[in-house]
Design a protein around this motif. Structure first.
Motif, PDB file in Angstrom:
ATOM      1  N   THR A 280       0.588  -1.457  -0.171  1.00  0.00           N
ATOM      2  CA  THR A 280      -0.330   0.014  -0.171  1.00  0.00           C
ATOM      3  C   THR A 280       1.026   1.584  -0.270  1.00  0.00           C
ATOM      4  O   THR A 280       0.147   2.138   0.153  1.00  0.00           O
ATOM      5  N   ASN A 281       2.128   1.415   0.554  1.00  0.00           N
ATOM      6  CA  ASN A 281       2.763   2.705   0.410  1.00  0.00           C
ATOM      7  C   ASN A 281       3.059   3.047  -0.633  1.00  0.00           C
ATOM      8  O   ASN A 281       3.994   4.135  -1.342  1.00  0.00           O
ATOM      9  N   HIS A 282       3.083   1.720  -1.399  1.00  0.00           N
ATOM     10  CA  HIS A 282       3.183   1.996  -3.712  1.00  0.00           C
ATOM     11  C   HIS A 282       1.877   2.612  -3.868  1.00  0.00           C
ATOM     12  O   HIS A 282       1.932   3.047  -5.290  1.00  0.00           O
ATOM     13  N   MET A 284      -1.189   4.524  -2.607  1.00  0.00           N
ATOM     14  CA  MET A 284      -1.736   5.172  -2.319  1.00  0.00           C
ATOM     15  C   MET A 284      -1.169   6.620  -1.689  1.00  0.00           C
ATOM     16  O   MET A 284       0.669   6.238  -2.174  1.00  0.00           O
ATOM     17  N   GLY A 286      -0.263   8.641   0.325  1.00  0.00           N
ATOM     18  CA  GLY A 286       0.045   9.420   1.372  1.00  0.00           C
ATOM     19  C   GLY A 286      -0.156   7.450   2.397  1.00  0.00           C
ATOM     20  O   GLY A 286      -0.510   6.711   2.229  1.00  0.00           O
ATOM     21  N   ASP A 287      -0.299   8.269   3.635  1.00  0.00           N
ATOM     22  CA  ASP A 287      -0.393   7.387   4.768  1.00  0.00           C
ATOM     23  C   ASP A 287      -1.712   7.225   4.656  1.00  0.00           C
ATOM     24  O   ASP A 287      -2.468   7.750   6.458  1.00  0.00           O
ATOM     25  N   PHE A 288      -2.253   6.083   4.405  1.00  0.00           N
ATOM     26  CA  PHE A 288      -3.740   6.399   4.060  1.00  0.00           C
ATOM     27  C   PHE A 288      -3.976   5.074   4.015  1.00  0.00           C
ATOM     28  O   PHE A 288      -5.710   4.538   4.817  1.00  0.00           O
ATOM     29  N   ARG A 289      -3.319   3.966   5.591  1.00  0.00           N
ATOM     30  CA  ARG A 289      -3.820   2.658   4.632  1.00  0.00           C
ATOM     31  C   ARG A 289      -4.768   2.577   6.195  1.00  0.00           C
ATOM     32  O   ARG A 289      -5.286   1.641   5.634  1.00  0.00           O
ATOM     33  N   SER A 290      -4.999   3.447   7.078  1.00  0.00           N
ATOM     34  CA  SER A 290      -5.608   3.149   8.173  1.00  0.00           C
ATOM     35  C   SER A 290      -6.984   3.472   7.808  1.00  0.00           C
ATOM     36  O   SER A 290      -7.988   3.031   8.539  1.00  0.00           O
ATOM     37  N   ARG A 291      -7.136   4.125   6.525  1.00  0.00           N
ATOM     38  CA  ARG A 291      -8.691   4.291   6.505  1.00  0.00           C
ATOM     39  C   ARG A 291      -9.149   3.248   5.251  1.00  0.00           C
ATOM     40  O   ARG A 291     -10.390   3.356   4.960  1.00  0.00           O
TER      41      ARG A 291
END
Length: 361
Positions: A280-282, A284, A286-291
């Motif tokens: 997911t770091n590639h 998204m 930004g840091d939106f993983r928790s959403r």
């Protein structure tokens, strides 16, 4: 729709409506009732526990492939865990699994009915009680993995189970439209090779960790062995500095593909999102993983732009209206908003309502 279910390695069905929307996202002009008709009327799809011990809808004609591969999974074959959490030995589990298959042959039973019958057959009402109290289906999964159990139509709110052989043969005997042709038997090595091939075709480029996480039944060492068994069918590729694998034929095609623009509204628990969870770091901005990846294993519906997760969305049916709210992670250009609006219109048509679309910043 059946071709999509096959290509995706089944439709994730922890929530049945998500399985329907997974098919909708990939099949134009799909009728809303088609998945349920295939499942309960035509029996060309079968609902059972599969990868990661989660519910999937699998093409009935391919069920033997999946159960042959699932029999090799060590996820539910840990003696200490069965003794600790259920108080039974592996020998007792084997007896329960065989009894489940015998009890379900030619009939459908609710969980309570099945538990009583299994308790009677193994001579232990206490084991039957444990089976009835296994609300997450843990004690039923070895039977599903070995091809002795699948889901039957529910009775009201009560889930029913049946035996896949009699259920699918019954469709043929009853002359159901599109009745499944039962798959040919294969050995375990052939089955795991076929599963690996299908996974790479749908989700490659993929790392050993991706395959292990998706299958969740043998770890990275198993994934290495499975990919290695494909020999020259698979090739290593560089994925942002990490070694990944693709089918040789797909890698060749990939070099010739022109860049395209696409916008999709993927539903909750969609396989694209599940199988890319390690990257997911590639994918998204930004840091939106928790959403997207939320507590208790819930996975949000995703706004997908050119393969990138650019936001989340939700829908609600209110009378004759389908309210769709799209919440992008970052501001989206006009062409994305227009294309997403068309996707939302398509969703409203699928659900039989009039669209009310809202963008939330």
């Amino acid at each position: 729709m059946l071709q999509v279910a096959s290509r995706l390695c089944g439709l994730h069905a922890q929530v049945l409506s998500s399985a329907e929307l997974t098919a909708w996202a990939r099949v134009e002009n799909l009728d809303r009732a088609e998945v349920r008709r295939a499942l309960w009327d035509h029996r060309t799809l079968v609902k059972t526990w599969a990868m990661r011990g989660t519910l999937h809808l699998l093409p009935s004609s391919e069920l033997s492939l999946w159960t042959t591969a699932l029999r090799t999974s060590r996820r539910f074959l840990r003696p200490q865990a069965w003794k600790k959490y259920f108080g039974i030995t592996m020998e007792e589990l084997d007896r329960v699994t065989q009894a489940i298959g015998s009890a379900l042959d030619g009939r459908a039973l609710t969980r309570e009915e099945l538990a009583r019958e299994v308790g009677r057959m193994v001579g232990s009402p206490a084991i039957g009680k444990k089976l009835a109290e296994s609300s997450w289906g843990t004690m039923l999964r070895p039977a599903a993995f070995s091809g002795r159990l699948c889901f039957a139509p529910s009775v009201g709110q009560r889930v029913q189970f049946t035996h896949p052989d009699s259920w699918l043969n019954g469709a043929k005997l009853n002359g159901a439209k599109g009745a499944p042709a039962l798959g040919n038997k294969m050995d375990a090595n052939q089955a795991t090779a076929a599963v690996t091939r299908r996974f790479l075709a749908a989700y490659g480029p993929a790392t050993h960790r991706d395959l292990a996480r998706w299958w969740n039944g043998g770890g990275v060492s198993m994934a290495r062995q499975w990919i290695a068994a494909l020999d020259d069918e698979a090739t290593p590729v560089d994925l942002a500095g990490e070694q990944a694998w693709m089918l040789v034929a797909d890698a060749r095609k990939l070099r010739e593909l022109p860049p395209i623009r696409s916008v999709r509204l993927l539903p909750g628990f969609d396989q694209y999102v599940v199988c890319s969870s390690c990257h997911t770091n590639h994918l998204m901005p930004g840091d939106f993983r928790s959403r997207v990846f939320r507590p208790q294993g819930w996975i949000s519906p995703v706004l997908l732009v050119n393969g990138m997760m650019q936001g989340t969305w939700r829908h609600e049916i209110k009378g004759s209206h389908v309210d769709v709210t799209i919440e992008p992670f970052v501001k989206q250009p006009a062409w994305v908003r227009s294309a997403a609006g068309q996707e939302a219109e398509r969703l409203a048509h699928f659900l039989g309502g009039t669209l009310a679309l809202r963008w939330k910043s």
